[in-house]
Structures are given as structure tokens and as C-alpha cells.
Design a protein around this motif. Structure first.
Motif, PDB file in Angstrom:
ATOM      1  N   ALA A 152      19.737 -60.344 -67.897  1.00  0.00           N
ATOM      2  CA  ALA A 152      19.957 -59.284 -66.927  1.00  0.00           C
ATOM      3  C   ALA A 152      21.157 -58.441 -67.347  1.00  0.00           C
ATOM      4  O   ALA A 152      22.089 -58.921 -67.998  1.00  0.00           O
ATOM      5  N   GLY A 153      21.126 -57.160 -66.962  1.00  0.00           N
ATOM      6  CA  GLY A 153      22.255 -56.307 -67.292  1.00  0.00           C
ATOM      7  C   GLY A 153      22.008 -54.858 -66.927  1.00  0.00           C
ATOM      8  O   GLY A 153      21.032 -54.518 -66.241  1.00  0.00           O
ATOM      9  N   LEU A 154      22.912 -53.993 -67.410  1.00  0.00           N
ATOM     10  CA  LEU A 154      22.871 -52.553 -67.173  1.00  0.00           C
ATOM     11  C   LEU A 154      22.598 -51.856 -68.494  1.00  0.00           C
ATOM     12  O   LEU A 154      23.333 -52.052 -69.472  1.00  0.00           O
ATOM     13  N   ILE A 155      21.549 -51.016 -68.540  1.00  0.00           N
ATOM     14  CA  ILE A 155      21.238 -50.279 -69.765  1.00  0.00           C
ATOM     15  C   ILE A 155      22.246 -49.152 -69.925  1.00  0.00           C
ATOM     16  O   ILE A 155      22.277 -48.208 -69.128  1.00  0.00           O
ATOM     17  N   LEU A 156      23.087 -49.260 -70.955  1.00  0.00           N
ATOM     18  CA  LEU A 156      24.135 -48.274 -71.213  1.00  0.00           C
ATOM     19  C   LEU A 156      23.632 -47.116 -72.060  1.00  0.00           C
ATOM     20  O   LEU A 156      23.928 -45.953 -71.789  1.00  0.00           O
ATOM     21  N   THR A 157      22.905 -47.429 -73.139  1.00  0.00           N
ATOM     22  CA  THR A 157      22.507 -46.395 -74.091  1.00  0.00           C
ATOM     23  C   THR A 157      21.048 -46.596 -74.506  1.00  0.00           C
ATOM     24  O   THR A 157      20.475 -47.684 -74.355  1.00  0.00           O
ATOM     25  N   ARG A 158      20.503 -45.522 -75.069  1.00  0.00           N
ATOM     26  CA  ARG A 158      19.145 -45.570 -75.602  1.00  0.00           C
ATOM     27  C   ARG A 158      19.067 -44.577 -76.742  1.00  0.00           C
ATOM     28  O   ARG A 158      19.687 -43.511 -76.702  1.00  0.00           O
ATOM     29  N   THR A 159      18.333 -44.925 -77.782  1.00  0.00           N
ATOM     30  CA  THR A 159      18.180 -43.999 -78.896  1.00  0.00           C
ATOM     31  C   THR A 159      17.312 -42.817 -78.480  1.00  0.00           C
ATOM     32  O   THR A 159      16.371 -42.955 -77.683  1.00  0.00           O
ATOM     33  N   SER A 160      17.626 -41.648 -79.025  1.00  0.00           N
ATOM     34  CA  SER A 160      16.796 -40.469 -78.773  1.00  0.00           C
ATOM     35  C   SER A 160      15.654 -40.372 -79.778  1.00  0.00           C
ATOM     36  O   SER A 160      14.737 -39.562 -79.598  1.00  0.00           O
ATOM     37  N   ASP A 161      15.689 -41.192 -80.830  1.00  0.00           N
ATOM     38  CA  ASP A 161      14.612 -41.195 -81.821  1.00  0.00           C
ATOM     39  C   ASP A 161      13.366 -41.826 -81.223  1.00  0.00           C
ATOM     40  O   ASP A 161      13.440 -42.778 -80.445  1.00  0.00           O
ATOM     41  N   ARG A 162      12.237 -41.321 -81.606  1.00  0.00           N
ATOM     42  CA  ARG A 162      10.983 -41.934 -81.156  1.00  0.00           C
ATOM     43  C   ARG A 162      10.196 -42.528 -82.322  1.00  0.00           C
ATOM     44  O   ARG A 162       9.252 -43.281 -82.102  1.00  0.00           O
ATOM     45  N   LEU A 163      10.588 -42.210 -83.542  1.00  0.00           N
ATOM     46  CA  LEU A 163      10.109 -42.942 -84.710  1.00  0.00           C
ATOM     47  C   LEU A 163      11.272 -43.792 -85.181  1.00  0.00           C
ATOM     48  O   LEU A 163      12.312 -43.267 -85.590  1.00  0.00           O
ATOM     49  N   VAL A 164      11.134 -45.097 -85.093  1.00  0.00           N
ATOM     50  CA  VAL A 164      12.263 -45.986 -85.375  1.00  0.00           C
ATOM     51  C   VAL A 164      11.961 -46.836 -86.609  1.00  0.00           C
ATOM     52  O   VAL A 164      10.805 -47.107 -86.949  1.00  0.00           O
ATOM     53  N   ARG A 165      13.030 -47.251 -87.271  1.00  0.00           N
ATOM     54  CA  ARG A 165      12.929 -48.089 -88.458  1.00  0.00           C
ATOM     55  C   ARG A 165      13.100 -49.549 -88.080  1.00  0.00           C
ATOM     56  O   ARG A 165      13.632 -49.882 -87.008  1.00  0.00           O
ATOM     57  N   ARG A 166      12.650 -50.422 -88.964  1.00  0.00           N
ATOM     58  CA  ARG A 166      12.860 -51.846 -88.762  1.00  0.00           C
ATOM     59  C   ARG A 166      14.359 -52.127 -88.580  1.00  0.00           C
ATOM     60  O   ARG A 166      15.184 -51.653 -89.347  1.00  0.00           O
ATOM     61  N   ARG A 167      14.691 -52.889 -87.552  1.00  0.00           N
ATOM     62  CA  ARG A 167      16.051 -53.275 -87.177  1.00  0.00           C
ATOM     63  C   ARG A 167      16.884 -52.108 -86.665  1.00  0.00           C
ATOM     64  O   ARG A 167      18.097 -52.224 -86.498  1.00  0.00           O
TER      65      ARG A 167
END
Length: 353
Positions: A315-330
Motif C-alpha cells: 500500500a502507498g501513495l503514487i508519487l510519480t509516473r512516466t510520461s512515456d508510453r513505449l517503455v524499455r525493459r527495466r
């Protein structure tokens, strides 16, 4: 307001960069001194526009004799990065020559050795000259704020445990939604400042630094360059300066901070197990429970089993998220502030490069 420029010669003939520095002189020699910089990662501009509006308020205060403590402001701290483009895309996070993050490899010295930072500058390449001069200016202050932003993000800060909870007034003034308590184990700018103070006596480490502050402020996301937000944040930083006695104003504000303040070990970083198109099921600011579906990585479109579901480790608070929608492994997808330590191992220092 005094405006000056530091010239940074380039590493090839005919190139140079100019670093504008804005200064507001004090009327009280005993008041704390402040250093604020923005856009050390050149493409992170929320701090730059915040300082644009803050300086309007400071000029008015200066004209009325209400500046108590020296204030030094560098609104665009990385002219080298601002000049780097690759096929039309600004590359302001890493130096293209050395491949080093502009917010890493600051010298780790004692405050007693501050003067050595600007000795023999001709012996250093341009990026190191820049870093040494920024650090030299900052170490002349008592309160140091390094204004950054994340990708898609809430407003939060990295604050060394040596400054907490005294720094809660800054978190409250800027309406931060979380604080990450760092351990001071890297060569990032704000931690290099803290290192110099902690080791004022070389070899002897101080664990508490009352009256001091060195902090990285994450002003939401890269696209949050907005006049309404910038003025709101400028007002928040003004409140902090009033609270700390840097500028004079009779009005007082409550100093309570109600958000979570968690160690870096309590930050879960959600990473992509494979490359593909990412579908997010939850947004920044969401409070999540263990096991909640957070994202799906579409790795083999149209094929059976072609998607991978990713769930919350706790459980937690989502602080950040990537703006990329094509992502690389890891690749990093999310940072989540949690009540308990992550089971993932973490090296001391920064969360990411």
C-alpha cells in the motif's frame, strides 16, 4: 536587485556560456542567507518560472527595505545543458560530452575548503567549472533550495534526515504532498551541500544541522509550466522566506505539514519487466492497496498472453509516473511512497540516475 553574469568558457574554441546571478542584499547581517537555483536539469522549467514571479515580489520588498537576509538566485543554472539538442529534442539531464548527470559528481568537501572550489578553474572542463561555481555560491548560504521537477508527478521534496522535521515549514509552505527523507550518500547538488556542513570538521560527522537546510524540491511534472501554478508556488516560497525571517512581513501562516515523510527505503519503484506499450490503471496522487492493478505492459499486441499485469507490492501513495508510453525493459514506471520498507534492495544514495 543586482544582476551579474558568470562566464563559463567552452572546451572548444569560440564557445562560452553565461550564467546570470540575481542578488538581493540584506539589511540584517544576522539573518539567514538563502541560495535558490532552478533548471540544473535544463529542461525542468517549473522552478525557473516560479523564480520569475518570486523575484517580482522580492524587488518590491527590496524597494520597501524588507529584505532581511542575503538572497542569491540562479534561475537557469545550466546553460550548457540548455544548449544541447539531439534531432530537435533538448537533452538537459546528461552532459553529452561526459555522459554524466548534471546533478551528480559535485565535489564532496568540507565547508572549510569552500575556497578551493574556484581555485584553478582553468584546469577543469566546462561542466565541472559550472558545478564548482554553483556549489561555491550555495555554500555561502544557510538555506539552499534546488528546484527540479519529475516526469508526471505530485509536488514533493528530497530532504536529508539531518534537516527534518525543522524543514516541515518548507513542505507546508509549498503545499507538498510528500517528503522523501534521504540519507545524504550521493554526489547530487543538495547532498554535496549537506556533506560540506556535516563535515565542517573533517572526519567528524554531524547528524543534526539546526538552522541549515539543503533540499531538492520536485515541482510536479515537466509539463506543469503554468502561470497559475508558478504564481502559487512563488507565493508558497515567499511564505517560507517570511517564516524563516528572510523577508519582513507581518502576516503569519500555519506551518503544519500533513503529508507522509518516508525514508528512501520506503519508496517502491515499479519497473517494466519487458518492453512494450504501457497502459496505466492508476494515476499520480492515488492511494493504493497491496495487490492493486497498476499497469499493463502490452508486449506482443494481438497475441494470446501478450500483456503483463503489474500489481502494487504494498500500500502507498503514487508519487510519480512516466510520461512515456513505449517503455524499455527495466524502465521506471512509478514511484510509490509507502509506510514500510521495500523488499527490493537499494544502494545508498539517489533513487535513480
Amino acid at each position: 536587485m543586482d544582476v551579474s553574469e558568470i562566464t563559463i568558457p567552452g572546451d572548444t574554441p569560440g564557445t562560452a556560456w553565461r550564467l546570470p546571478v540575481l542578488r538581493f542584499a540584506s539589511r540584517d547581517p544576522k539573518a539567514p542567507k538563502v541560495y535558490i537555483q532552478a533548471a540544473l536539469h535544463a529542461g525542468e522549467l517549473p522552478g525557473t518560472v516560479l523564480l520569475h514571479f518570486l523575484c517580482e515580489k522580492l524587488r518590491e520588498a527590496e524597494n520597501e527595505g524588507r529584505i532581511a537576509g542575503d538572497i542569491t538566485i540562479v534561475p537557469q543554472a545550466n546553460p550548457i545543458g540548455a544548449a544541447q539538442s539531439h534531432f530537435g529534442e533538448l537533452q538537459g539531464r546528461f552532459d553529452l560530452g561526459s555522459r554524466t548527470n548534471f546533478n551528480r559528481d559535485f565535489p564532496l568537501i568540507s565547508i572549510s575548503d569552500r575556497a578551493t572550489l574556484i581555485e584553478g578553474l582553468d584546469n577543469y572542463p566546462a561542466t565541472d567549472r559550472l558545478k564548482r561555481q554553483l556549489l561555491h555560491m550555495a555554500l555561502g548560504a544557510d538555506l539552499v533550495l534546488d528546484l527540479h521537477c519529475d516526469d508526471e508527478s505530485l509536488q514533493y521534496a528530497y530532504i536529508d534526515e539531518a534537516f527534518w522535521p525543522e524543514a516541515a515549514d518548507l513542505a507546508a509552505a509549498l503545499d507538498m504532498q510528500a517528503v522523501l527523507l534521504s540519507d545524504g550518500e550521493s554526489s547530487a547538488f543538495e547532498e554535496a551541500v549537506g556533506f560540506a556542513w556535516k563535515y565542517e570538521i573533517p572526519g567528524e560527522r554531524r547528524s543534526r544541522l539546526p538552522g541549515r537546510l539543503s533540499v531538492t524540491v520536485e515541482l510536479r511534472g515537466r509539463r506543469d509550466v503554468d502561470p497559475v501554478l508558478a504564481k502559487k508556488d512563488a507565493d508558497g516560497l515567499w511564505r517560507f522566506l517570511v517564516t524563516r525571517g528572510i523577508v519582513g512581513e507581518e502576516k503569519a501562516w500555519p506551518a503544519g505539514f500533513s503529508g507522509p515523510a518516508v525514508p528512501l527505503d520506503n519508496v517502491e519503484i515499479l519497473r517494466a519487466p519487458e518492453g512494450g506499450a504501457v497502459l496505466f490503471h492508476r494515476n499520480i496522487g492515488d492511494r493504493i492497496a497491496e495487490g492493486d492493478l497498476l499497469a499493463t505492459i502490452v508486449t506482443r499486441p494481438g497475441q494470446p498472453g501478450g500483456g503483463i499485469d503489474l500489481h502494487a507490492p504494498q500500500a502507498g501513495l503514487i508519487l510519480t509516473r512516466t510520461s512515456d508510453r513505449l517503455v524499455r525493459r527495466r524502465g521506471d514506471l512509478m514511484k510509490i511512497a509507502c509506510d514500510n520498507p521495500s523488499k527490493a534492495s537499494r544502494k545508498a544514495g539517489t533513487l535513480e540516475n
